[in-house]
Design a protein around this motif. Structure first.
Motif, PDB file in Angstrom:
ATOM      1  N   GLU A  41       0.832  -1.211   0.000  1.00  0.00           N
ATOM      2  CA  GLU A  41       0.000   0.000   0.000  1.00  0.00           C
ATOM      3  C   GLU A  41       0.861   1.254   0.000  1.00  0.00           C
ATOM      4  OE1 GLU A  41      -1.002  -2.552   2.017  1.00  0.00           O
ATOM      5  OE2 GLU A  41      -3.205  -2.676   2.019  1.00  0.00           O
ATOM      6  N   LYS A  42       1.927   1.213   0.825  1.00  0.00           N
ATOM      7  CA  LYS A  42       2.784   2.405   0.905  1.00  0.00           C
ATOM      8  C   LYS A  42       3.400   2.709  -0.449  1.00  0.00           C
ATOM      9  CE  LYS A  42       3.984   2.240   5.743  1.00  0.00           C
ATOM     10  NZ  LYS A  42       4.989   1.681   6.661  1.00  0.00           N
ATOM     11  N   PHE A  43       3.910   1.628  -1.082  1.00  0.00           N
ATOM     12  CA  PHE A  43       4.509   1.839  -2.401  1.00  0.00           C
ATOM     13  C   PHE A  43       3.464   2.359  -3.396  1.00  0.00           C
ATOM     14  CE2 PHE A  43       8.054  -0.720  -0.930  1.00  0.00           C
ATOM     15  CZ  PHE A  43       9.104  -0.078  -1.550  1.00  0.00           C
ATOM     16  N   ALA A  44       2.268   1.824  -3.286  1.00  0.00           N
ATOM     17  CA  ALA A  44       1.213   2.247  -4.204  1.00  0.00           C
ATOM     18  C   ALA A  44       0.988   3.750  -4.068  1.00  0.00           C
ATOM     19  CB  ALA A  44      -0.069   1.485  -3.901  1.00  0.00           C
ATOM     20  N   VAL A  45       0.943   4.211  -2.811  1.00  0.00           N
ATOM     21  CA  VAL A  45       0.710   5.631  -2.580  1.00  0.00           C
ATOM     22  C   VAL A  45       1.881   6.452  -3.118  1.00  0.00           C
ATOM     23  CG1 VAL A  45       0.427   7.388  -0.798  1.00  0.00           C
ATOM     24  CG2 VAL A  45      -0.791   5.209  -0.615  1.00  0.00           C
ATOM     25  N   ILE A  46       3.097   5.942  -2.870  1.00  0.00           N
ATOM     26  CA  ILE A  46       4.281   6.677  -3.355  1.00  0.00           C
ATOM     27  C   ILE A  46       4.236   6.823  -4.872  1.00  0.00           C
ATOM     28  CG2 ILE A  46       6.791   6.567  -3.625  1.00  0.00           C
ATOM     29  CD1 ILE A  46       6.851   5.178  -0.873  1.00  0.00           C
ATOM     30  N   PHE A  47       3.985   5.706  -5.559  1.00  0.00           N
ATOM     31  CA  PHE A  47       3.921   5.760  -7.028  1.00  0.00           C
ATOM     32  C   PHE A  47       2.866   6.759  -7.478  1.00  0.00           C
ATOM     33  CE2 PHE A  47       5.441   1.133  -7.198  1.00  0.00           C
ATOM     34  CZ  PHE A  47       6.751   1.535  -7.326  1.00  0.00           C
ATOM     35  N   PHE A  48       1.714   6.683  -6.844  1.00  0.00           N
ATOM     36  CA  PHE A  48       0.612   7.543  -7.268  1.00  0.00           C
ATOM     37  C   PHE A  48       0.960   9.007  -7.066  1.00  0.00           C
ATOM     38  CE2 PHE A  48      -3.380   9.818  -6.610  1.00  0.00           C
ATOM     39  CZ  PHE A  48      -4.017   9.495  -7.804  1.00  0.00           C
ATOM     40  N   LEU A  49       1.506   9.311  -5.880  1.00  0.00           N
ATOM     41  CA  LEU A  49       1.848  10.703  -5.584  1.00  0.00           C
ATOM     42  C   LEU A  49       2.941  11.201  -6.527  1.00  0.00           C
ATOM     43  CD1 LEU A  49       1.715  10.898  -1.690  1.00  0.00           C
ATOM     44  CD2 LEU A  49       0.099  11.801  -3.376  1.00  0.00           C
ATOM     45  N   ALA A  50       3.964  10.364  -6.733  1.00  0.00           N
ATOM     46  CA  ALA A  50       5.061  10.774  -7.616  1.00  0.00           C
ATOM     47  C   ALA A  50       4.517  11.064  -9.008  1.00  0.00           C
ATOM     48  CB  ALA A  50       6.109   9.665  -7.684  1.00  0.00           C
ATOM     49  N   GLY A  51       3.643  10.205  -9.466  1.00  0.00           N
ATOM     50  CA  GLY A  51       3.062  10.389 -10.784  1.00  0.00           C
ATOM     51  C   GLY A  51       2.274  11.684 -10.861  1.00  0.00           C
ATOM     52  N   SER A  52       1.425  11.919  -9.857  1.00  0.00           N
ATOM     53  CA  SER A  52       0.600  13.124  -9.875  1.00  0.00           C
ATOM     54  C   SER A  52       1.468  14.372  -9.840  1.00  0.00           C
ATOM     55  CB  SER A  52      -0.338  13.134  -8.662  1.00  0.00           C
ATOM     56  OG  SER A  52      -0.897  11.873  -8.492  1.00  0.00           O
ATOM     57  N   LEU A  53       2.507  14.305  -9.011  1.00  0.00           N
ATOM     58  CA  LEU A  53       3.418  15.451  -8.914  1.00  0.00           C
ATOM     59  C   LEU A  53       4.035  15.774 -10.263  1.00  0.00           C
ATOM     60  CD1 LEU A  53       5.336  15.018  -5.535  1.00  0.00           C
ATOM     61  CD2 LEU A  53       3.851  16.918  -6.248  1.00  0.00           C
ATOM     62  N   LEU A  54       4.449  14.720 -10.970  1.00  0.00           N
ATOM     63  CA  LEU A  54       5.075  14.938 -12.274  1.00  0.00           C
ATOM     64  C   LEU A  54       4.100  15.615 -13.236  1.00  0.00           C
ATOM     65  CD1 LEU A  54       7.196  11.733 -12.959  1.00  0.00           C
ATOM     66  CD2 LEU A  54       7.988  14.088 -12.706  1.00  0.00           C
ATOM     67  N   VAL A  55       2.853  15.134 -13.222  1.00  0.00           N
ATOM     68  CA  VAL A  55       1.873  15.731 -14.123  1.00  0.00           C
ATOM     69  C   VAL A  55       1.667  17.203 -13.777  1.00  0.00           C
ATOM     70  CG1 VAL A  55      -0.530  15.652 -14.887  1.00  0.00           C
ATOM     71  CG2 VAL A  55       0.719  13.532 -14.511  1.00  0.00           C
ATOM     72  N   MET A  56       1.539  17.467 -12.479  1.00  0.00           N
ATOM     73  CA  MET A  56       1.344  18.868 -12.069  1.00  0.00           C
ATOM     74  C   MET A  56       2.544  19.712 -12.457  1.00  0.00           C
ATOM     75  SD  MET A  56      -0.645  19.042  -8.468  1.00  0.00           S
ATOM     76  CE  MET A  56      -0.026  17.622  -7.626  1.00  0.00           C
ATOM     77  N   ALA A  57       3.736  19.168 -12.171  1.00  0.00           N
ATOM     78  CA  ALA A  57       4.963  19.908 -12.453  1.00  0.00           C
ATOM     79  C   ALA A  57       5.024  20.293 -13.919  1.00  0.00           C
ATOM     80  CB  ALA A  57       6.170  19.059 -12.078  1.00  0.00           C
ATOM     81  N   SER A  58       4.649  19.362 -14.776  1.00  0.00           N
ATOM     82  CA  SER A  58       4.755  19.655 -16.202  1.00  0.00           C
ATOM     83  C   SER A  58       3.816  20.787 -16.587  1.00  0.00           C
ATOM     84  CB  SER A  58       4.453  18.400 -17.002  1.00  0.00           C
ATOM     85  OG  SER A  58       3.092  18.075 -16.871  1.00  0.00           O
ATOM     86  N   PHE A  59       2.657  20.846 -15.934  1.00  0.00           N
ATOM     87  CA  PHE A  59       1.724  21.913 -16.293  1.00  0.00           C
ATOM     88  C   PHE A  59       2.150  23.249 -15.694  1.00  0.00           C
ATOM     89  CE2 PHE A  59      -1.019  18.359 -17.411  1.00  0.00           C
ATOM     90  CZ  PHE A  59      -1.383  18.783 -18.676  1.00  0.00           C
ATOM     91  N   MET A  60       2.987  23.172 -14.658  1.00  0.00           N
ATOM     92  CA  MET A  60       3.508  24.431 -14.114  1.00  0.00           C
ATOM     93  C   MET A  60       4.724  24.886 -14.903  1.00  0.00           C
ATOM     94  SD  MET A  60       2.941  24.132 -10.010  1.00  0.00           S
ATOM     95  CE  MET A  60       4.085  22.855  -9.759  1.00  0.00           C
ATOM     96  N   GLY A  61       5.089  24.111 -15.927  1.00  0.00           N
ATOM     97  CA  GLY A  61       6.156  24.535 -16.820  1.00  0.00           C
ATOM     98  C   GLY A  61       7.538  24.181 -16.344  1.00  0.00           C
ATOM     99  N   ILE A  62       7.631  23.242 -15.402  1.00  0.00           N
ATOM    100  CA  ILE A  62       8.961  22.858 -14.942  1.00  0.00           C
ATOM    101  C   ILE A  62       9.587  21.911 -15.971  1.00  0.00           C
ATOM    102  CG2 ILE A  62      10.252  21.631 -13.139  1.00  0.00           C
ATOM    103  CD1 ILE A  62       8.037  22.579 -11.201  1.00  0.00           C
ATOM    104  N   GLU A  63      10.816  22.230 -16.387  1.00  0.00           N
ATOM    105  CA  GLU A  63      11.485  21.428 -17.417  1.00  0.00           C
ATOM    106  C   GLU A  63      12.106  20.185 -16.797  1.00  0.00           C
ATOM    107  OE1 GLU A  63      12.567  22.086 -20.946  1.00  0.00           O
ATOM    108  OE2 GLU A  63      10.667  23.164 -20.901  1.00  0.00           O
TER     109      GLU A  63
END
Lengths: 358, 253, 552
Positions: free
Chosen positions: A6-28
């Motif tokens: 479960e912990k890993f699942a949450v980590i993967f999910f959060l990391a993924g979401s962060l990446l998507v958000m980061a890309s929309f904030m224009g972070i290269e």
């Protein structure tokens, strides 16, 4: 492996979401790195899907590449159709065949919702039909494994044909955009990588819930002693079929995530070698451990990325020795290795009943 | 007696593997409330009879009728089990990787429809599992992996897995094989407890003393046919039975 | 009687309207010889062709067999001389035929002294050559024919290649001799090809009837061509004969095609049998499938290649026998490898059959890459010994090719060997005992370890022999094993575990389906069909077709 899935699942999910958000904030970010992580995430999902059926239900498929390819080819059709709508010219592989228009079965696939639907329908039908007839006639073990291999081989031969509208030998490529994001943009790789990670996290969580549920217990019971279950009055066909179809759909989703990131799909995803490699990931990471399967996929495909660049001639030998060595000495893959070297060693020792059956 | 008192009715049963005939025109009856012993030398067809009863082996001709009304000619193993035929195997056959509780839970859910088996356990079902665990003497080991149990305990767990599903007929293939004296006594007591008007129990055993203790009547199988049938006392003194067993013994000697 | 027949042919000949025949009838043999030499020296293709035909007629114009011998001898000598440029002409009309270091007068065949003129060999234009060759071949045939029996097959084959250039008189003469049936038949066909071009309707129809008995694509093309020129209004009967002939030949070609499909199916089945018999035995025995079986086949082919190269380098005279010489080497090397795989890998995995799949896959990529690194990825080139080249034409286009026949025979020999091994030897008895009940066999003193090791080695050795058998038929490269392994699996699944006859039957079935369906609907359809068949079979008989139902 030491922490719960479960912990890993949450980590993967959060990391993924962060990446998507980061890309929309224009972070290269580094496109290469994002692609690499995203592809490995797709492979991990593929490994997870096989672990579900092999590690928990005891059914080894040496043809899971088939479902991976179904997802992959359908998403490629989607991308080709999107590009066609933009430019009005069919992709090269169709022009080569002298086709001016896309074939009729491309109808509607430009819609992403329809794509998801059709991936679901096709995967489910194929896995249901094949699974039903195999399980009903009680094809198990090595028999089942080699029949699945024959099936994927057959599919590969079919896809090698040039007149199918799926690109034949050279495969399908020439994608322009996905969700309106151009493949040339840096952002796209990040978004795809983020989505892959997030989907991996969600799937891991779902699989964990599944194997802990009563259905999961039945799956393990099938693996332990299928005939006992049958003599208790339980028709094991349906447990196996359910697990089989869920596994197939996860594999198709993996294909669906993988192809946009590599930008091409060709019949080699259907080669028996790739399908066996999936089993190798799971065996190396540890059957019957969800996070172990992911670990195996990450380690082996990561090594492959690195070593085929550094010592391309040696890689097959390394892989061969790795496979043979681990299979012989670590019956449950790295999860055994970790247990041996960790304080949890007693769990291995205190389980003399562990039948080393696969 | 009506036909509904008949737990198992076998008539004219023939089973053969290739040219080799294992059961020859066998007719046999087990009534409810009865504990029936089946004995006979190796190769007499005891296990094959159980295989035919539970759908493991196809039979060429003949009929098997369960609970007076169900002919199981073309039924598969799960369907037969759902008619209430529970079978314990010669070799303990349990789910080693699952806990004792999970073993019983699976057995409890097995006879039900798929959808029902996905729900959480009802309090009633929980109670049933606990009662069964007490009955088979494993209430202290519910959380243990079944694979870690002692040999005798595994046998009991397997019987427990059958009774948790409320069977009509229990088929026990060598229930005391490999058990010590104390364990045998416990097993005999367990079978005594299970005995009732709603239940028929078939015990296939080599241990004559055990059979004499638990069984009301005994069927002696020899060469795929019934040699003698009756109470153990009578069977023991039957000249044919003595010949068969002595002949066997002298061969072994 | 002979005279009458000859007379009829003579007339026939005249009717075809060869203008030159007028000359030949007027001239004596010696006059003709000089005439012939002059015409040849002219180096004009048309004149050369005509005079060659005249020569053909002249050789058989007299019925005395001694004279015919003499004349054909002369024709043979002279035409050979023209071909080898030993016959030369000078501008002044002088000629010689060189034999050894002597110079002869070509007409009289007596030795002469040469002046200082310049001699040149007459130039052979391309259109002249077929006539030259055909007349030469026929003359040789007549000259060498000693009495009842067959004709010289080499010369006959030459005629069959170029039937249009034969001389009808010579043909007619030959047909009057006491020929064996097969030679006569072939000669009739050769003549029929020529007659097909005739203007005479009766001749064409006779030719058509004769030709419809030789079902080959060549005949078909010839007849179809002729049919186009037939006027359906003028010659409706001829048209019908032509159509009948075409129909008959087409049918025969189809039959021939079917026969050759069955034949190549048999040879593919033989390879499949060799590839899968080891798999089936080992699977029955240990429940293990060796994914490296395909690579053992490949290694078998490579060992054969190495032996071939060694022989070529050390004993070139033994080279044609390399396939036979390789048999023990291939068996020992691949068998040894099998033993090594069993000992180092499989032994540890008996209780985990699925893991053996992965481990043996590891072994297979190791072997593929080992071979790739040491030999490269290109296809190997195998020397095909003379005795395996070509074949026997049987019916229509159906050819019994020697290399495939050798494969089939080889597979049958191996089948007999395997049957004897399993049924008659102590080792075979042990194998059957362990297959039946491992624990029991162990308990009564069978060394199950040894049985496992040996059977695995034998199974691998047989796979190696499959590699040897296919080396002259299929491509040999490091990844070739993959092409056979999937079919071999299907054979094992279909045939049932550990059953030799089941393997034979399944190999035949899978092999035939592949070969029969592939040319029509492609490889995929063949595989799909086999797959559907397998799934259908396991619905009814999950343990394979031939496995007896036993109590487990």
């Amino acid at each position: 492996m030491l922490r719960s899935s479960e912990k890993f699942a949450v980590i993967f999910f959060l990391a993924g979401s962060l990446l998507v958000m980061a890309s929309f904030m224009g972070i290269e970010t580094s496109t290469y790195l994002m692609n690499l992580i995203g592809q490995i995430a797709a492979f991990s999902l593929l490994a997870l899907s096989l672990d579900l059926i092999w590690g928990f239900c005891g059914i080894l498929s040496l043809g899971h590449g088939l479902y991976f390819a179904i997802g992959g080819y359908l998403v490629a059709m989607h991308l080709v159709k999107v590009a066609f709508e933009k430019t009005g010219t069919p992709p090269d592989f169709m022009l080569f065949m002298g086709w001016e228009e896309l074939p009729a079965y491309y109808f509607g696939i430009e819609s992403f919702a329809y794509l998801l639907f059709i991936v679901f329908v096709v995967t489910l039908s194929v896995s249901l039909i094949f699974g039903y007839f195999s399980f009903r006639s009680r094809v198990t073990g090595v028999y089942f494994a080699i029949i699945t291999q024959a099936l994927v081989y057959m599919a590969m031969l079919f896809m090698f044909r040039n007149d199918t509208g799926f690109g034949g030998n050279n495969g399908m490529t020439g994608f322009s955009e996905i969700f309106g994001l151009n493949f040339r943009e840096n952002k796209t790789a990040t978004v795809l990588c983020g989505i892959s990670l997030a989907v991996l996290g969600l799937s891991l969580l779902g699989c964990k819930k599944l194997v802990d549920a009563p259905l999961g217990r039945f799956m393990r019971a099938v693996k332990e002693d299928e005939s006992r279950l049958r003599f208790l009055g339980f028709d094991t066909v349906y447990v196996k079929l359910t697990a089989w179809c869920i596994s197939a759909i996860l594999a198709a989703i993996a294909g669906l995530l993988y192809v946009p990131q590599v930008g091409i799909i060709n019949p080699r995803v259907l080669s028996p070698e790739l399908s066996i490699e999936i089993a190798v990931w799971v065996a190396i990471g540890g059957r019957g451990s969800l996070i172990g399967a992911i670990f195996g996929a990450v380690v082996v495909s990561g090594l492959k990325f690195i070593l085929t660049g550094l010592v391309p001639e040696l890689w097959p030998f390394i892989l061969a020795i790795l496979v043979v060595g681990i299979v012989i000495y670590l019956p449950n893959g790295f999860s055994d290795g970790v247990k041996v070297f960790s304080s949890n060693a007693r769990s291995l020792v205190s389980a003399p009943h562990r039948k080393l059956q696969s | 007696m009506t036909k509904f008192d008949q737990a198992i009715y076998v008539s004219g049963l023939n089973v053969s593997f290739g040219a080799f005939s294992v059961l020859k025109n066998l007719s046999w009856l087990v009534n409810f409330g009865e504990v029936k012993g089946v004995i006979g030398p190796n190769g007499a067809g005891k296990t094959t009879l159980l295989d035919a009863l539970t759908g493991k082996t196809e039979y060429q001709t003949g009929d098997i009728v369960v609970r007076g009304r169900h002919n199981i000619k073309d039924a598969n193993e799960p369907a037969i089990a759902r008619l209430g035929l529970g079978r314990k195997f010669q070799k303990p056959s349990i789910f080693s990787g699952l806990s004792v509780f999970e073993n019983l839970e699976i057995a409890l859910r097995s006879g039900k429809a798929i959808l029902q088996s996905i729900n959480q356990l009802s309090p009633h079902e929980q109670k049933k599992i606990n009662e069964t665990a007490i009955l088979i003497g494993l209430s202290d080991c519910l959380g243990k992996d079944a694979g870690t149990l002692a040999h005798g305990q595994k046998q009991w767990l397997e019987i427990g897995m059958l009774i948790v599903a409320n069977p009509a007929v229990l088929l026990l293939d060598e229930p005391v094989a490999g058990m010590n004296g104390e364990e045998r006594t416990k097993t005999a007591a367990l079978i005594d407890k299970l005995k009732g008007p709603e239940m028929a129990i078939v015990v296939v055993e080599h241990d004559m003393q055990f059979v004499e203790t638990v069984c009301d009547s005994v069927t002696v199988l020899h060469d795929g046919q019934i040699l003698v049938e009756g109470p153990m006392q009578a069977v023991k003194s039957n000249q044919q039975v003595i010949d068969v067993y002595l002949g066997r013994d002298s061969e072994n000697a | 009687m002979t005279k009458i027949i000859l007379g009829i042919f003579w007339l026939t000949f005249a009717a075809t309207g060869v203008a030159a025949s007028d000359h030949s009838q007027k001239m004596s043999w010696i006059e003709f010889k000089n005439h012939f030499i002059t015409e040849i020296c002219s180096s004009k293709p048309k004149r050369m062709k005509a005079v060659l035909q005249e020569l053909g007629s002249f050789t058989v114009a007299n019925q005395d067999s001694k004279i015919i011998k003499k004349r054909t001898q002369w024709a043979t000598d002279l035409i050979s001389g023209i071909q080898t440029k030993n016959f030369r002409c000078s501008k002044g009309g002088k000629t010689y035929l060189k034999r050894g270091d002597k110079f002869l007068n070509p007409a009289l065949m007596v030795e002469i002294k040469l002046g200082d003129e310049k001699y040149k060999a007459p130039f052979l234009h391309l259109p002249v050559r077929p006539t030259l060759e055909t007349i030469l071949a026929t003359s040789k045939l007549i000259n060498s024919f000693e009495g009842p029996g067959s004709l010289d097959l080499d010369q006959l084959a030459l005629l069959e290649k170029k039937p249009d250039f034969i001389n009808t008189d010579q043909m007619a003469y030959l047909l009057t001799s006491q020929l064996s049936d097969s030679s006569r038949e072939r000669l009739v066909f050769v003549r029929a090809f020529k007659m097909l071009k005739s203007e005479n309707v009766d001749e064409v129809s006779e030719a058509l009837r004769n030709l419809s008995n030789i079902p080959s694509r060549k005949t078909l093309t010839a007849i179809v061509k002729v049919r186009k020129n037939i006027d359906p209004v003028k010659n409706p009967e001829l048209m019908k004969i032509a159509d009948d002939a075409i129909a008959e030949i087409n049918l025969s070609i189809q039959i021939g095609k079917a026969m050759s499909i069955v034949y190549s199916g048999l040879s593919y089945s033989s390879i499949l049998f060799l590839a899968s018999i080891g798999l089936a035995i080992v699977f029955g025995l240990m429940g293990v499938i060796n994914l490296a079986q395909g690579e053992l086949i490949m290694i078998g082919a490579y060992v054969t290649f190495v032996i071939q190269e060694c022989l070529a380098a050390i004993f070139p005279s033994m080279l044609p026998l390399y396939l036979l010489i390789s048999i023990p080497f291939v068996f020992l090397v691949t068998g040894g490898m099998g033993a090594l795989i069993e000992y180092s890998v499989i032994r540890h995995l008996y209780t985990r059959p699925l893991m053996t799949l992965l481990a043996t896959w590891g072994v297979s990529i190791f072997l593929i890459n080992m071979i790739r690194v040491s030999f490269g990825t290109q296809n190997l080139e195998f020397y095909v010994p003379d005795y395996l080249v070509g074949g026997l034409s049987v019916f229509g286009d159906f050819l019994i090719t020697w290399n495939r026949l050798a494969t089939i025979i080889f597979a049958i020999v191996i089948l007999i060997f395997t049957l004897l091994l399993v049924k008659k030897t102590r080792f075979g008895m042990n194998v059957r005992a362990v297959t039946e009940n491992r624990a029991m066999a162990g308990a009564i003193g069978v060394n199950t370890r040894k049985v496992d090791l040996l059977s695995f080695a034998v199974g691998s050795g047989l796979a190696g022999l499959a590699g040897l058998a296919l080396s002259t038929i299929y491509n040999v490269n490091p990844t070739m094993g993959t092409n056979f392994i999937v079919d071999a699996f299907m054979v094992v699944v279909l045939g049932g575990v550990g059953s030799i006859w089941g393997t034979v039957f399944a190999a035949l079935l899978v092999g035939m389906i592949n070969v029969a369906v592939e040319p029509l609907y492609g490889a995929v359809a063949a595989k799909v069909l086999v797959m559907v068949l397998i799934i259908a079979v396991i619905q009814v008989r999950p343990e394979g077709i031939f496995t007896m139902k036993v109590r487990k």
